[in-house]
Design a protein around this motif. Sequence first.
Motif, PDB file in Angstrom:
ATOM      1  N   THR A  18      -4.843  -9.251   3.886  1.00  0.00           N
ATOM      2  CA  THR A  18      -4.492  -9.439   2.474  1.00  0.00           C
ATOM      3  C   THR A  18      -4.485 -10.897   2.035  1.00  0.00           C
ATOM      4  O   THR A  18      -4.196 -11.184   0.872  1.00  0.00           O
ATOM      5  N   ASP A  43       3.284  -7.267   3.946  1.00  0.00           N
ATOM      6  CA  ASP A  43       3.889  -7.317   2.617  1.00  0.00           C
ATOM      7  C   ASP A  43       3.401  -6.118   1.809  1.00  0.00           C
ATOM      8  O   ASP A  43       2.246  -6.060   1.389  1.00  0.00           O
ATOM      9  N   ALA A  44       4.291  -5.139   1.591  1.00  0.00           N
ATOM     10  CA  ALA A  44       3.899  -3.891   0.943  1.00  0.00           C
ATOM     11  C   ALA A  44       3.398  -4.115  -0.479  1.00  0.00           C
ATOM     12  O   ALA A  44       2.422  -3.486  -0.912  1.00  0.00           O
ATOM     13  N   ASP A  45       4.042  -5.006  -1.222  1.00  0.00           N
ATOM     14  CA  ASP A  45       3.633  -5.248  -2.613  1.00  0.00           C
ATOM     15  C   ASP A  45       2.249  -5.904  -2.665  1.00  0.00           C
ATOM     16  O   ASP A  45       1.403  -5.523  -3.476  1.00  0.00           O
ATOM     17  N   ARG A  46       2.031  -6.890  -1.816  1.00  0.00           N
ATOM     18  CA  ARG A  46       0.729  -7.559  -1.798  1.00  0.00           C
ATOM     19  C   ARG A  46      -0.358  -6.573  -1.377  1.00  0.00           C
ATOM     20  O   ARG A  46      -1.466  -6.558  -1.942  1.00  0.00           O
ATOM     21  N   ALA A  51      -0.366  -3.312  -1.763  1.00  0.00           N
ATOM     22  CA  ALA A  51      -0.620  -2.374  -2.858  1.00  0.00           C
ATOM     23  C   ALA A  51      -1.515  -3.005  -3.923  1.00  0.00           C
ATOM     24  O   ALA A  51      -2.423  -2.347  -4.461  1.00  0.00           O
ATOM     25  N   ALA A  52      -1.290  -4.276  -4.222  1.00  0.00           N
ATOM     26  CA  ALA A  52      -2.105  -4.965  -5.222  1.00  0.00           C
ATOM     27  C   ALA A  52      -3.558  -5.055  -4.780  1.00  0.00           C
ATOM     28  O   ALA A  52      -4.487  -4.870  -5.582  1.00  0.00           O
ATOM     29  N   ASP A  88      -5.175  -1.584  -5.033  1.00  0.00           N
ATOM     30  CA  ASP A  88      -5.443  -1.223  -6.429  1.00  0.00           C
ATOM     31  C   ASP A  88      -6.653  -1.971  -6.985  1.00  0.00           C
ATOM     32  O   ASP A  88      -7.337  -1.485  -7.890  1.00  0.00           O
ATOM     33  N   ARG A 108       0.746  -0.542   5.594  1.00  0.00           N
ATOM     34  CA  ARG A 108       1.685  -1.603   5.909  1.00  0.00           C
ATOM     35  C   ARG A 108       1.974  -1.521   7.396  1.00  0.00           C
ATOM     36  O   ARG A 108       2.318  -0.465   7.918  1.00  0.00           O
TER      37      ARG A 108
END
Length: 269
Positions: free
Chosen positions: A29, A53-56, A58-59, A62, A71
């Motif tokens: 990522t 980093d789950a948020d990174r 996911a971005a 997407d 993750r």
Amino acid sequence: MAAPDGAAAALGALLQPAPGLRVLVTGGTSGIGLAVVTALESFGARVHVCGTDADRLAAHLDAVPGRTGSRCDVSSPDEVAAMVADVERDLGGLDVLVNNAGIAGPTARVEDITTEEWRRTIDIDLNGAFFCAQATAPMLKASNGSIVNISSVAGRLGYALRSPYNAAKFGLAGLTESLARELGPDGVRVNAVLPGFVDSDRLNRTTQARADAMGLSFAEVEGILMAKTSLRTKVSEQEVALLVAYLLSPAARTISGQSLSICGNVEYL
């Protein structure tokens, strides 16, 4: 005289990965990992990305339709097993493992490095590569696949003030050669890529940490680093990614068990 169009096309096909490769990139990522993901997708690969980093993560998923991911902390065998199950479900198998996940570790004299810092660096940078290779080996044998370990010139040269990272990368060189011999009869190639001073945020952080440890300025340490490099230049993340792509191409079909530096010829660390 320019090569005929047909010859140029044939050469291009020989030097790039075949489309449709199923690829797992750990630590994909950011940094070199993200450059590898982007390059391989441009050649038509289907890429599964892992990050902590789950948020990174996911971005990134997407942002590109069809890109899959998990993750995963590669230092955990259980998390690696779960990630590999995701890969099998999402890609239906695996052709390439790119072991890229890693941390810089501490920059300090050996007597000042904590046991926790030592173990965490080895766990991620070396044990993580082993766990991922171990878990994906059955799929790679089935596909006559390939492993590319992202190492460092610190895997062939001693590196003062960076002993945990240095030890992990030397270990990765041994792991690369051992797996190449073990998996070669099953048609699996294993190589390592050794970047030099990569023009990146990580290099800036480690350069500043080294400057602090040595009582020098950032500019002074950066000058020292470049003086150690024959071509007096840094390497880009994209250049590293393209070497990975070459190692997955038909032109590299007999390259295995090698640690290939891409560094401008770093002479010493």
